[in-house]
Write an enzyme that holds these catalytic residues in place. Structure first.
Site, mmCIF file in Angstrom:
data_model
loop_
_atom_site.group_PDB
_atom_site.id
_atom_site.type_symbol
_atom_site.label_atom_id
_atom_site.label_comp_id
_atom_site.label_asym_id
_atom_site.label_seq_id
_atom_site.Cartn_x
_atom_site.Cartn_y
_atom_site.Cartn_z
ATOM 1 N N HIS A 146 1.221 -1.198 0.672
ATOM 2 C CA HIS A 146 0.148 0.244 0.087
ATOM 3 C C HIS A 146 1.124 1.768 -0.112
ATOM 4 O O HIS A 146 0.635 2.290 -0.644
ATOM 5 C CB HIS A 146 -0.875 -0.167 1.338
ATOM 6 C CG HIS A 146 -1.996 1.314 1.099
ATOM 7 N ND1 HIS A 146 -3.062 1.571 0.491
ATOM 8 C CD2 HIS A 146 -1.905 2.681 2.119
ATOM 9 C CE1 HIS A 146 -3.459 2.711 1.006
ATOM 10 N NE2 HIS A 146 -2.862 3.471 1.933
ATOM 11 N N HIS A 151 0.859 5.213 -2.479
ATOM 12 C CA HIS A 151 1.179 6.536 -1.932
ATOM 13 C C HIS A 151 2.899 6.930 -2.017
ATOM 14 O O HIS A 151 2.998 8.750 -3.383
ATOM 15 C CB HIS A 151 1.545 6.554 -0.468
ATOM 16 C CG HIS A 151 0.284 6.290 0.595
ATOM 17 N ND1 HIS A 151 -0.129 7.108 0.180
ATOM 18 C CD2 HIS A 151 -0.353 5.586 1.450
ATOM 19 C CE1 HIS A 151 -1.401 7.390 1.455
ATOM 20 N NE2 HIS A 151 -1.599 6.260 1.999
ATOM 21 N N GLU A 191 -6.483 9.010 0.759
ATOM 22 C CA GLU A 191 -6.798 7.298 -0.003
ATOM 23 C C GLU A 191 -7.732 7.276 -0.782
ATOM 24 O O GLU A 191 -6.924 6.160 -1.768
ATOM 25 C CB GLU A 191 -7.253 7.055 1.472
ATOM 26 C CG GLU A 191 -5.976 7.456 2.845
ATOM 27 C CD GLU A 191 -5.131 5.957 2.912
ATOM 28 O OE1 GLU A 191 -5.208 5.217 1.241
ATOM 29 O OE2 GLU A 191 -3.878 5.789 3.395
ATOM 30 N N SER A 211 -3.449 0.651 -4.856
ATOM 31 C CA SER A 211 -3.411 -0.703 -4.022
ATOM 32 C C SER A 211 -4.102 -1.669 -4.267
ATOM 33 O O SER A 211 -3.827 -2.443 -3.303
ATOM 34 C CB SER A 211 -2.738 -0.156 -3.018
ATOM 35 O OG SER A 211 -3.154 0.277 -1.774
#
Length: 317
Positions: A146, A151, A191, A211
């Site tokens: 993730h 990110h 997010e 992700s």
């Protein structure tokens, strides 16, 4: 490093020992030193490769152009590939060269305030452990897949980096209530944010989408296919408005019922900046990139005693 009883690795003592070791590495790290190299195991590399294989074609189809541009560069400069988990020190060096962001290893979840405060200093707290190998396409918490696949490439984009820092700067000195509003803004953008591109297609810039193979397609495709049994229809798409996002509740363990659509990353940044400027705060903070410090516009008195209680379900990444 405590795991819930329904965590895929709960009964795997080898996995739990590995998590504990990586947590120790993160806890012993000092901010002014290089991030220690992690020698990932064959099993961990195989899990990474499975996630990479599942996501690669979806990134090409649904990721925003900023993400794809950064990922191309990181394949060259940070050893991103399906067969290699990049080292956080290589990633942080690359990010500092491009946007002055840097990564800092962390053992687990932080409070919303602590996590957002880090963004004010262009610091992204990142886990180093990987999801359990028995369920490679699922994780109940942020992991290295993730962090590095979702990110990190976005933090190499200047508009996105500045946008993220706006949330962090606004969190400094903010009330508990406003910190939670900012945390919701973070959730619905950093997010799970989506944006419009030149041909009017909807693309993802949020790490939770970039992700997740199932939710990425669910959020961005025209027919919104879902593999989540809890989802019965298409999501609601709302224009990116931080004031609305700040009060929009969200689920953690299912696909999002609502996504916020920005016209561009520049648009997302400008709207977030305006919202942050309107928040009531005891002071206003600005970042000085020349010496990597945050300045406030008035004297403040340090609080004495125990800090106010606050939700500890904040994100790690």
């Amino acid at each position: 490093t405590d795991l819930e009883s329904d965590h895929p690795g709960f009964h795997d003592q080898t996995y739990r020992n590995r998590r504990a070791k990586l947590a120790e590495v993160a806890s012993n790290h000092y901010w002014d030193r290089d991030i220690p190299t992690i020698n990932y195991t064959t099993e961990e590399l195989e899990t990474w490769g499975i996630v990479w294989d599942q996501m690669e074609s979806l990134w090409e189809k649904y990721a925003c152009k900023e993400y794809k541009n950064s990922l191309t560069l990181m394949k060259k400069h940070c050893n991103y590939s399906r067969n290699n988990i990049p080292q956080q020190q290589d990633v942080t060096r690359f990010l500092q060269d491009h946007t002055q962001f840097r990564m800092r290893p962390v053992a687990g979840l932080l409070s919303s305030r602590d996590f957002l405060n880090g963004l004010a200093f262009r610091v992204f707290f990142s886990t180093q452990y990987i999801r359990h190998h028995s369920v490679p396409l699922y994780t109940p918490e942020p992991d290295i897949c993730h962090e590095l696949l979702g990110h990190a490439p976005m933090f190499a984009d200047r508009d996105f980096a500045d946008f993220s820092q706006e949330i962090g700067l606004a969190s400094l000195g903010a009330s508990d209530e406003d910190v939670q509003k900012l945390a919701r803004c973070y959730w619905h953008s950093v997010e799970f944010g989506i944006c419009r591109e030149d041909n009017d297609d909807i693309k993802a810039y949020g790490a939770g989408l970039l992700s997740s193979f199932g939710e990425l397609e669910y959020a961005c495709s025209d027919d919104h296919p879902s593999s989540d049994d809890n989802v019965t229809g298409p999501p609601e798409i709302k224009p990116w408005d931080p004031a609305v996002a700040a009060v929009q509740e969200f689920p953690i363990t299912t696909y999002q019922p609502v996504y916020f659509l920005a016209e561009s990353l520049q648009d997302a940044k400008q709207n977030m900046r305006q919202y942050c400027e309107d928040l009531p705060r005891p002071f206003f903070a600005t970042y000085n990139a020349q010496n990597d410090t945050v300045h406030i516009d008035r004297p403040v008195k340090r609080a004495v005693g125990v800090p106010s209680r606050q939700d500890n379900t904040g994100v790690t990444g």
